[in-house]
Design an enzyme around this catalytic site. Structure first.
Site, short mmCIF file in Angstrom:
data_model
loop_
_atom_site.label_atom_id
_atom_site.label_comp_id
_atom_site.label_asym_id
_atom_site.label_seq_id
_atom_site.Cartn_x
_atom_site.Cartn_y
_atom_site.Cartn_z
N SER A 38 0.80 -1.23 0.00
CA SER A 38 0.00 0.00 0.00
C SER A 38 0.83 1.28 0.00
O SER A 38 0.26 2.37 -0.05
CB SER A 38 -0.97 0.01 1.19
OG SER A 38 -2.06 -0.86 0.94
N LYS A 41 -0.03 3.68 -2.73
CA LYS A 41 -1.06 4.71 -2.65
C LYS A 41 -0.47 6.11 -2.46
O LYS A 41 -1.16 7.11 -2.68
CB LYS A 41 -2.05 4.37 -1.55
CG LYS A 41 -2.82 3.08 -1.81
CD LYS A 41 -3.85 2.81 -0.73
CE LYS A 41 -4.66 1.55 -1.05
NZ LYS A 41 -4.03 0.32 -0.59
N SER A 98 -6.64 3.15 3.93
CA SER A 98 -5.87 2.52 2.84
C SER A 98 -6.79 1.69 1.97
O SER A 98 -6.50 0.53 1.62
CB SER A 98 -4.73 1.66 3.41
OG SER A 98 -3.80 1.34 2.41
N LYS A 200 2.79 6.74 5.34
CA LYS A 200 1.98 5.62 4.86
C LYS A 200 2.56 4.28 5.27
O LYS A 200 3.76 4.08 5.25
CB LYS A 200 1.86 5.69 3.33
CG LYS A 200 0.82 4.75 2.73
CD LYS A 200 -0.59 5.26 2.96
CE LYS A 200 -1.65 4.27 2.49
NZ LYS A 200 -1.73 3.06 3.35
#
Length: 496
Positions: A38, A41, A98, A200
């Site tokens: 992720s 992202k 997420s 993140k």
């Protein structure tokens, strides 16, 4: 990280970069290919921020949800096909939950398809100097061809906040509410480690637990990356060690590193966008009539050894930044005289933060007359980003057995809800032992609830909370505590 620990965890790699100087302070297998999960992202949001800045979207723009987007596996918001979600909600859903369904919604609304968006993400990565990164989807869900490195993720972690300081602030969101549900940020360092402002986390089975972190403290600024952690807790503990060891070594002086700016953005511009350029109230003049301040020439950041992107051409469309400066292709403000700059300034759209005082709406721009062209130029020089030494001193990581944790479920960190805590141990192994002991003593009572360890700082010492999470109500948590207390365990319920 010692060689022995590295052998025990072959997925691990890490890097710490001084954001002010661009110097690498720590590096371990920073150029070895890894799966971003992720962390992908971050680039998805980079592309969305470009749309917002260019005026092709606003924070209120409704993004359509396709059947394919709605079908993406968790983590997700559970969007329905045919519905819409505002761009602002999409941003918040990506930085906190997420959400994979939201990532696909963003991709399809910008580029029309996931594959087209993946190509555009990869192109932007190359333009930023991320020479070892390839994107195939906007979510980070498993794809053997979607790869990156810790060094490339550090570049992206720096670039997104340098390029979009206005929108980067969303990465500091700790809790997000959407349609009656609250979603906590998976980044557990937010609010717990001083100076952490984002950005993140990421996890798939093939990658392990990943984290990109930005820390600003005592006039120092670092961006650190940990990839391949065996659990969320051990990953966070390693990141805390990196911050504690290398933030004091970062520069407190002025910024000397070049801005990380994408070199050309040929996938974005359309000549029709020239109609959106604001026209000054005073008649524009040719460059020869404008006195250029005697300032240091601006530089377009050109990282070393960038792989050339096919058909990448400089754009000729101009863009209006939030603060009003007219800039050229690589989105670097043009130096102007104070009076001319004031004449060109227009009111910017209010930052839709939900808490700030709204600004007056921007005046509708007038199309420039052909006989009165708006002419600007910028002096440039090609510079190279110094590549940092790869042989930086290694940092010992948490012991290998500390990552063999009961709490290492194959999902993200637990969502906000009722939890019970039975102990706080000096080591993660100690916390795990307590959790196993409790499960063995009152197994039926704790059936269906996830054991979880969580590091916390107390008087300069790291303790590890031993908790069970996933209780649907306060009553359920209290009942479990009553049973545990009858079996000689300490216990209290908490909503987190």
């Amino acid at each position: 990280m010692t060689p022995a620990t590295a052998n025990a965890n072959s997925k691990y790699s890490g890097i710490v970069v001084d954001a002010k100087t661009g110097k690498t302070l720590y590096s371990y297998k920073a150029d070895t290919k890894r799966y971003p999960a992720s962390l992908t992202k971050i680039m998805t949001l980079y592309m969305l921020f470009e749309e917002l800045e260019a005026g092709r979207m606003s924070l209120r723009t409704p993004l359509k949800v396709s059947k394919y987007a709605a079908s993406r596996p968790p983590s997700k918001l559970g969007l329905k096909p045919g519905s819409t979600i505002r761009a602002k909600d999409a941003i918040l859903a990506l930085v906190t939950k997420s959400a994979n369904d939201v990532a696909v919604v963003v991709a399809e609304n910008i580029s029309g398809s996931v594959s087209a968006f993946g190509r555009r993400m990869t192109q932007r990565a190359r333009q930023l100097g991320m020479k070892s990164t390839t994107f195939k989807n906007p979510s980070g869900l498993p794809n053997s061809k979607q790869v990156t490195t810790a060094r490339d993720m550090a570049v992206l972690g720096r670039a997104i906040q340098e390029r979009f300081p206005k929108y980067y602030k969303y990465f500091g969101t700790r809790v997000y509410s959407y349609k009656g549900r609250r979603y906590g940020n998976h980044n557990r360092l937010l609010g717990r480690v001083k100076g952490v402002d984002g950005i993140k986390t990421g996890y798939i089975r093939a990658s392990g637990f990943n984290l990109v972190t930005s820390v600003k403290r005592n006039n120092r600024h670092i961006v650190a990356v940990v990839m391949g952690g065996r659990s969320g807790a051990s990953r966070n503990a390693q990141m805390k060690k990196l911050i504690a060891s290398y933030l004091p070594k970062a520069s407190r002086g002025k910024r000397t590193a070049p801005m990380l700016v994408a070199r050309g953005t040929s996938a974005i511009p359309r000549y029709a966008e020239l109609r959106n350029i604001p026209v000054p109230d005073t008649k524009p003049v040719l460059l020869a009539q404008v006195e250029v301040p005697d300032t240091k020439p601006l530089a377009f950041a050109r990282p070393a050894a960038i792989a050339e992107v096919p058909d990448a051409k400089p754009i000729i469309a101009a863009t209006q930044l939030a603060h009003g400066d007219i800039v050229t292709g690589s989105i670097v403000p043009v130096p102007q005289k104070a009076d001319l700059k004031a004449a060109l300034r227009r009111k910017s759209l209010a930052f839709n933060s939900g808490a700030g005082v709204p600004l007056p709406p921007a005046a509708a721009p007038r199309a420039p007359k052909r006989s009165e062209p708006v002419i600007r130029a910028v002096r440039t020089q090609t510079i190279q980003v110094a590549s940092a030494a790869s042989g930086a001193a290694a940092l010992p990581a948490a012991p290998a057995n500390a990552s063999v944790t009961v709490a290492a479920n194959n999902t993200a960190d637990p969502e906000p809800g009722w939890q019970i805590q039975i102990a706080a141990a000096e080591t993660e192994d100690g916390a795990i032992s307590m959790l196993k002991k409790a499960q063995g003593r009152v197994g039926r009572t704790l059936r269906g609830y996830d054991p979880h360890t969580e590091p916390v700082e107390a008087d300069g010492t790291t303790l590890y909370r031993a908790r069970f999470v996933g209780f649907k109500s306060k009553t359920a948590a209290w009942d479990a505590c009553k049973t545990l207390k009858r079996n000689k365990f300490n216990c209290y319920a908490v909503y987190q």
